[in-house]
Design a protein around this motif. Structure first.
Motif, PDB file in Angstrom:
ATOM      1  N   GLU A   1      37.988  28.069  51.788  1.00 29.18           N
ATOM      2  CA  GLU A   1      38.057  27.699  52.934  1.00 29.18           C
ATOM      3  C   GLU A   1      39.289  26.702  53.238  1.00 29.18           C
ATOM      4  O   GLU A   1      39.883  26.651  54.230  1.00 29.18           O
ATOM      5  CB  GLU A   1      36.653  26.904  53.265  1.00 29.18           C
ATOM      6  N   ILE A   2      39.512  25.857  52.276  1.00 32.71           N
ATOM      7  CA  ILE A   2      40.618  25.055  52.088  1.00 32.71           C
ATOM      8  C   ILE A   2      41.901  25.817  52.277  1.00 32.71           C
ATOM      9  O   ILE A   2      42.735  25.293  53.094  1.00 32.71           O
ATOM     10  CB  ILE A   2      40.692  24.192  50.938  1.00 32.71           C
ATOM     11  N   ALA A   3      42.049  26.750  51.658  1.00 28.15           N
ATOM     12  CA  ALA A   3      43.289  27.855  51.543  1.00 28.15           C
ATOM     13  C   ALA A   3      43.536  28.350  52.810  1.00 28.15           C
ATOM     14  O   ALA A   3      44.466  28.483  53.396  1.00 28.15           O
ATOM     15  CB  ALA A   3      43.231  28.859  50.126  1.00 28.15           C
ATOM     16  N   GLU A   4      42.434  29.149  53.517  1.00 27.47           N
ATOM     17  CA  GLU A   4      42.415  29.466  54.687  1.00 27.47           C
ATOM     18  C   GLU A   4      42.800  28.854  55.819  1.00 27.47           C
ATOM     19  O   GLU A   4      43.547  29.057  56.773  1.00 27.47           O
ATOM     20  CB  GLU A   4      41.094  30.407  55.144  1.00 27.47           C
ATOM     21  N   LYS A   5      41.983  27.380  56.105  1.00 29.27           N
ATOM     22  CA  LYS A   5      42.184  26.607  57.016  1.00 29.27           C
ATOM     23  C   LYS A   5      43.378  25.778  57.260  1.00 29.27           C
ATOM     24  O   LYS A   5      43.671  25.350  58.147  1.00 29.27           O
ATOM     25  CB  LYS A   5      40.708  25.773  57.242  1.00 29.27           C
ATOM     26  N   GLY A   6      44.039  25.794  56.074  1.00 30.25           N
ATOM     27  CA  GLY A   6      45.454  24.910  55.958  1.00 30.25           C
ATOM     28  C   GLY A   6      45.115  23.537  56.461  1.00 30.25           C
ATOM     29  O   GLY A   6      45.795  22.846  57.401  1.00 30.25           O
ATOM     30  N   LEU A   7      43.993  22.821  56.054  1.00 31.84           N
ATOM     31  CA  LEU A   7      43.842  21.301  56.242  1.00 31.84           C
ATOM     32  C   LEU A   7      45.037  20.606  55.978  1.00 31.84           C
ATOM     33  O   LEU A   7      45.656  20.606  54.958  1.00 31.84           O
ATOM     34  CB  LEU A   7      42.615  20.859  55.417  1.00 31.84           C
ATOM     35  N   ALA A   8      45.214  19.793  56.859  1.00 34.94           N
ATOM     36  CA  ALA A   8      46.316  18.430  56.628  1.00 34.94           C
ATOM     37  C   ALA A   8      46.200  17.287  55.430  1.00 34.94           C
ATOM     38  O   ALA A   8      44.799  17.265  55.209  1.00 34.94           O
ATOM     39  CB  ALA A   8      46.379  17.867  57.919  1.00 34.94           C
TER      40      ALA A   8
ATOM     41  N   ARG B   1      39.837  13.815  54.327  1.00 35.09           N
ATOM     42  CA  ARG B   1      38.719  13.202  53.642  1.00 35.09           C
ATOM     43  C   ARG B   1      37.680  14.222  53.704  1.00 35.09           C
ATOM     44  O   ARG B   1      37.265  14.845  54.734  1.00 35.09           O
ATOM     45  CB  ARG B   1      38.195  12.075  53.956  1.00 35.09           C
ATOM     46  N   LEU B   2      37.191  14.822  52.659  1.00 41.35           N
ATOM     47  CA  LEU B   2      36.064  16.010  52.491  1.00 41.35           C
ATOM     48  C   LEU B   2      35.527  16.269  51.119  1.00 41.35           C
ATOM     49  O   LEU B   2      35.794  15.519  50.518  1.00 41.35           O
ATOM     50  CB  LEU B   2      36.873  17.500  52.694  1.00 41.35           C
ATOM     51  N   ARG B   3      34.514  17.182  51.306  1.00 42.46           N
ATOM     52  CA  ARG B   3      33.741  17.252  50.112  1.00 42.46           C
ATOM     53  C   ARG B   3      34.212  18.702  49.641  1.00 42.46           C
ATOM     54  O   ARG B   3      34.150  19.684  50.569  1.00 42.46           O
ATOM     55  CB  ARG B   3      32.252  17.304  50.335  1.00 42.46           C
ATOM     56  N   LEU B   4      34.416  18.932  48.192  1.00 45.46           N
ATOM     57  CA  LEU B   4      34.995  20.320  47.601  1.00 45.46           C
ATOM     58  C   LEU B   4      33.923  20.559  46.769  1.00 45.46           C
ATOM     59  O   LEU B   4      33.416  19.635  45.832  1.00 45.46           O
ATOM     60  CB  LEU B   4      36.110  20.169  47.169  1.00 45.46           C
ATOM     61  N   GLY B   5      33.098  21.790  46.816  1.00 48.95           N
ATOM     62  CA  GLY B   5      32.317  22.411  46.007  1.00 48.95           C
ATOM     63  C   GLY B   5      32.607  23.673  45.303  1.00 48.95           C
ATOM     64  O   GLY B   5      33.505  24.710  45.902  1.00 48.95           O
ATOM     65  N   GLY B   6      32.371  23.949  44.222  1.00 51.44           N
ATOM     66  CA  GLY B   6      32.225  25.454  43.543  1.00 51.44           C
ATOM     67  C   GLY B   6      31.977  25.130  42.065  1.00 51.44           C
ATOM     68  O   GLY B   6      31.224  24.209  41.603  1.00 51.44           O
ATOM     69  N   LEU B   7      32.648  25.876  41.292  1.00 51.58           N
ATOM     70  CA  LEU B   7      32.299  25.969  39.907  1.00 51.58           C
ATOM     71  C   LEU B   7      33.624  25.397  39.136  1.00 51.58           C
ATOM     72  O   LEU B   7      34.545  25.679  39.602  1.00 51.58           O
ATOM     73  CB  LEU B   7      32.379  27.417  39.370  1.00 51.58           C
TER      74      LEU B   7
ATOM     75  N   GLY C   1      36.534  13.409  48.284  1.00 47.56           N
ATOM     76  CA  GLY C   1      37.687  12.803  48.339  1.00 47.56           C
ATOM     77  C   GLY C   1      38.681  12.938  49.147  1.00 47.56           C
ATOM     78  O   GLY C   1      38.385  13.530  50.161  1.00 47.56           O
ATOM     79  N   VAL C   2      39.921  12.887  48.673  1.00 44.37           N
ATOM     80  CA  VAL C   2      41.259  13.229  49.606  1.00 44.37           C
ATOM     81  C   VAL C   2      42.068  14.373  49.356  1.00 44.37           C
ATOM     82  O   VAL C   2      42.569  14.366  48.192  1.00 44.37           O
ATOM     83  CB  VAL C   2      41.932  12.023  49.952  1.00 44.37           C
ATOM     84  N   LEU C   3      42.296  15.128  50.253  1.00 39.14           N
ATOM     85  CA  LEU C   3      43.078  16.370  50.203  1.00 39.14           C
ATOM     86  C   LEU C   3      44.638  15.911  50.002  1.00 39.14           C
ATOM     87  O   LEU C   3      45.087  15.192  50.942  1.00 39.14           O
ATOM     88  CB  LEU C   3      42.998  17.529  51.176  1.00 39.14           C
ATOM     89  N   GLU C   4      45.463  16.132  48.804  1.00 37.31           N
ATOM     90  CA  GLU C   4      46.684  15.801  48.679  1.00 37.31           C
ATOM     91  C   GLU C   4      47.663  16.698  49.287  1.00 37.31           C
ATOM     92  O   GLU C   4      48.654  16.383  49.351  1.00 37.31           O
ATOM     93  CB  GLU C   4      47.005  15.203  47.362  1.00 37.31           C
ATOM     94  N   GLY C   5      47.534  17.890  49.420  1.00 38.23           N
ATOM     95  CA  GLY C   5      48.206  19.037  49.857  1.00 38.23           C
ATOM     96  C   GLY C   5      48.581  19.988  48.504  1.00 38.23           C
ATOM     97  O   GLY C   5      48.503  19.347  47.471  1.00 38.23           O
ATOM     98  N   ALA C   6      49.213  21.130  48.882  1.00 38.65           N
ATOM     99  CA  ALA C   6      49.669  21.834  47.802  1.00 38.65           C
ATOM    100  C   ALA C   6      48.584  22.216  46.725  1.00 38.65           C
ATOM    101  O   ALA C   6      48.917  22.275  45.646  1.00 38.65           O
ATOM    102  CB  ALA C   6      50.821  21.264  46.951  1.00 38.65           C
TER     103      ALA C   6
END
Length: 153
Positions: free
Chosen positions: A41-48, A52-58, A105-110
């Motif tokens: 979802e982060i890759a597809e939506k291109g968030l700025a 601030r978000l929650r990231l989940g997975g393995l 945390g915070v998305l830093e980009g790339a």
């Protein structure tokens, strides 16, 4: 003023006060709302960057690297995409490669994410529904089929 006009005026005034209160509450909460995303979802939506978000997975196998002090970097994946995470602090006891994790945390980009909290899950049963659904779509869900059968006496 008739009774009907007075009643409508009071109802309209109460509605206006209620709408104003709701607007103020939503305005105050705008910085504290944290959305939950998976790596795809982060890759597809291109968030700025700076979101601030929650990231989940393995936690991706072979991705955990420990730096000086309590600095740790690892990758979170859902089988399709991955996000590199950096975290400074003590990790939960259940944290390990191949296990479920939720970071905030915070998305830093790339494709980089700076976490300020990490929650480890011992299996997929306790994952948020969004992460479990994403893992099911990618074919990585273990759920009941992957659970060990109880030993027979």
């Amino acid at each position: 003023m008739t009774r009907k006009q007075l009643r409508l005026t009071v109802i309209a005034a109460c509605g206006l006060v209620l709408a104003l209160a709701l607007g103020l509450v939503l305005f105050a909460m705008r910085d504290t709302i944290v959305f939950f995303y998976g790596p795809t979802e982060i890759a597809e939506k291109g968030l700025a960057p700076g979101s601030r978000l929650r990231l989940g997975g393995l936690v991706e196998q072979g991705s955990v690297k420990r730096g000086p002090g309590q600095l740790v970097s690892f990758a979170v994946t859902d089988g399709k995409s991955r996000v590199d995470v950096s975290y400074s602090g003590l990790l939960p006891d259940l944290f390990r490669e191949g296990q479920g994790v939720v970071t905030e945390g915070v998305l830093e980009g790339a494709g980089r994410f700076k976490a300020d909290s990490v929650l480890a899950k011992h299996d997929e049963k306790y994952m948020p529904r969004e992460v479990a659904d994403t893992l099911k779509k990618q074919g990585h869900w273990q759920g009941e089929a992957g659970a060990a059968a109880p030993a027979k006496p």
